[in-house]
Design a protein around this motif. Sequence first.
Motif, PDB file in Angstrom:
ATOM      1  N   GLU A   1      -7.113  50.178  75.408  1.00 44.52           N
ATOM      2  CA  GLU A   1      -8.193  51.016  75.922  1.00 44.52           C
ATOM      3  C   GLU A   1      -8.119  51.177  77.443  1.00 44.52           C
ATOM      4  OE1 GLU A   1      -8.516  48.061  74.541  1.00 44.52           O
ATOM      5  OE2 GLU A   1      -9.586  46.764  75.942  1.00 44.52           O
ATOM      6  N   ASP A   2      -7.237  50.439  78.089  1.00 46.96           N
ATOM      7  CA  ASP A   2      -7.214  50.422  79.556  1.00 46.96           C
ATOM      8  C   ASP A   2      -7.125  51.796  80.213  1.00 46.96           C
ATOM      9  OD1 ASP A   2      -7.584  47.755  79.628  1.00 46.96           O
ATOM     10  OD2 ASP A   2      -5.527  47.210  80.138  1.00 46.96           O
TER      11      ASP A   2
ATOM     12  N   ALA B   1     -14.493  54.417  81.551  1.00 42.70           N
ATOM     13  CA  ALA B   1     -15.305  53.225  81.260  1.00 42.70           C
ATOM     14  C   ALA B   1     -16.115  53.278  79.955  1.00 42.70           C
ATOM     15  CB  ALA B   1     -16.197  52.914  82.457  1.00 42.70           C
ATOM     16  N   PRO B   2     -16.828  54.363  79.651  1.00 43.05           N
ATOM     17  CA  PRO B   2     -17.658  54.319  78.432  1.00 43.05           C
ATOM     18  C   PRO B   2     -16.797  54.183  77.166  1.00 43.05           C
ATOM     19  CG  PRO B   2     -18.175  56.259  79.778  1.00 43.05           C
ATOM     20  CD  PRO B   2     -16.966  55.630  80.364  1.00 43.05           C
ATOM     21  N   ARG B   3     -15.623  54.831  77.170  1.00 45.94           N
ATOM     22  CA  ARG B   3     -14.713  54.747  76.018  1.00 45.94           C
ATOM     23  C   ARG B   3     -14.140  53.353  75.898  1.00 45.94           C
ATOM     24  NH1 ARG B   3     -16.775  58.594  73.455  1.00 45.94           N
ATOM     25  NH2 ARG B   3     -16.146  60.701  74.034  1.00 45.94           N
ATOM     26  N   ARG B   4     -13.734  52.811  77.047  1.00 48.99           N
ATOM     27  CA  ARG B   4     -13.213  51.436  77.078  1.00 48.99           C
ATOM     28  C   ARG B   4     -14.217  50.494  76.453  1.00 48.99           C
ATOM     29  NH1 ARG B   4     -11.401  51.944  82.458  1.00 48.99           N
ATOM     30  NH2 ARG B   4     -13.138  50.740  83.270  1.00 48.99           N
ATOM     31  N   LYS B   5     -15.462  50.685  76.861  1.00 53.87           N
ATOM     32  CA  LYS B   5     -16.534  49.799  76.407  1.00 53.87           C
ATOM     33  C   LYS B   5     -16.688  49.883  74.882  1.00 53.87           C
ATOM     34  CE  LYS B   5     -21.160  48.635  77.858  1.00 53.87           C
ATOM     35  NZ  LYS B   5     -22.359  49.069  78.587  1.00 53.87           N
ATOM     36  N   GLU B   6     -16.652  51.119  74.381  1.00 49.58           N
ATOM     37  CA  GLU B   6     -16.802  51.315  72.939  1.00 49.58           C
ATOM     38  C   GLU B   6     -15.685  50.596  72.174  1.00 49.58           C
ATOM     39  OE1 GLU B   6     -16.410  55.405  71.641  1.00 49.58           O
ATOM     40  OE2 GLU B   6     -15.987  54.721  69.594  1.00 49.58           O
TER      41      GLU B   6
ATOM     42  N   ARG C   1     -13.758  48.145  73.228  1.00 49.09           N
ATOM     43  CA  ARG C   1     -13.834  46.681  73.406  1.00 49.09           C
ATOM     44  C   ARG C   1     -14.881  46.076  72.484  1.00 49.09           C
ATOM     45  NH1 ARG C   1     -12.730  46.508  79.907  1.00 49.09           N
ATOM     46  NH2 ARG C   1     -10.529  47.020  79.677  1.00 49.09           N
ATOM     47  N   ARG C   2     -15.943  46.853  72.243  1.00 54.20           N
ATOM     48  CA  ARG C   2     -16.972  46.383  71.323  1.00 54.20           C
ATOM     49  C   ARG C   2     -16.392  46.259  69.907  1.00 54.20           C
ATOM     50  NH1 ARG C   2     -20.188  48.845  68.313  1.00 54.20           N
ATOM     51  NH2 ARG C   2     -19.592  50.899  69.087  1.00 54.20           N
TER      52      ARG C   2
END
Lengths: 229, 229
Positions: free
Chosen positions: B128-129, B133-138, B140-141
């Motif tokens: 996801e790197d 940020a919002p996509r990364r967060k999703e 990572r969740r």
Amino acid sequence: MATRNLPKPPAASPWKPAGARAQQREAKRNAVLQTAARLFNERGYHATSLDDIAEQLHVSKPTLYYYVKSKDDILLECVRTALGMMQQGIDEVRRAGGSAIDQLMACMRIYSRIVTMDFGMCVIRIGEDPLPAPRRKELRRLKAGIDGEFRRLIADGIAEGSLAPCDPKMAAFVLAGALSWIGRWYRPDGGLDPDAIADQSIALLMAGVQQRDPSPRRIPKKPAVRKSK
Amino acid sequence: MATRNLPKPPAASPWKPAGARAQQREAKRNAVLQTAARLFNERGYHATSLDDIAEQLHVSKPTLYYYVKSKDDILLECVRTALGMMQQGIDEVRRAGGSAIDQLMACMRIYSRIVTMDFGMCVIRIGEDPLPAPRRKELRRLKAGIDGEFRRLIADGIAEGSLAPCDPKMAAFVLAGALSWIGRWYRPDGGLDPDAIADQSIALLMAGVQQRDPSPRRIPKKPAVRKSK
């Protein structure tokens, strides 16, 4: 980088002696590499610019060029240094001798410690992929060398009876894979001690996660998959 | 993508019915994602352009935009799909029930199989790197959810006595790490069967590499490191 043995200039000179200058240059170059590695690991290689690195070090970009040729050059040096540290550690273990299982565990410990350090983390998080082909090839050769050491130690361990019979190639992938992964999830500020991580990971990989019965039960060759759709 | 239940057009119409058109669109979108994933895995995310993907599919770049919004959008979908497949597989294992150790092994098998597939490999090689940020967060969740399933199964396995006492968090990192690494070294044309890789990796992780004595000897908590420089 080779510094000639020049006679010392008079004590009053405002210039430092050549040896000290070379040493200082090396220390600065190292600071550039270390800072770059940290940024690469935190933000990703492509998201990090030479300007970012210069900013962190409070210098101008032209100053950076006095120590490194390019971003690629920096990555190459970071990965090469880490792989060199691993190989050197393995060489020392080898020279010290002892049983294959003890040597293997010592090498695993070196490996897992290095992947929690800035340069070692670069090997895992960035790797050689962004580099041009000849550089990629060089780094892959170094990696293959380390992989070969693990395979050799595993084969020796099987031969000496300390390791269970297995395919050394697969086992080397599993061991180095689990340890490499530490470099992906480890956070220096995460509250976990790198030595403790190494200890626990190595213990798990050596003994497995399964409870050892007094009469060890066989792992089925093909674990039952439930309706894996 | 929801297609209404429209009445069928007359048989003579040169247009396909809406349902068939939606299905075809979905198949084409999937081909875009699959091709992109393969290129990302082979060349790296940053080295792959939308032009490269279009070229592989013998279409123009504008055609691609009919199916995907951007390269980021493609990566997001690839990683999200793979993580969704993992979670779905784990959910099925959970529903089927059985001992925690059997469930754990079934989940490990699902995980290791998915990381040898195009989308799953994307999770490991690209991750996801590169995403905002919002996509990364999703993503990572989603990853944290899968990690949580492994930890839970390990804790349950310890409770039922099938797994040796350990820190479930560390053990989950070690197991998933070793299996994740398969996605880094596996080559579809490398001559190794993904099922055999899964079997051997799981067996090694469950039983450990060390030879099991009739009287099991304890792994020392701190393996002896020889003069680690």
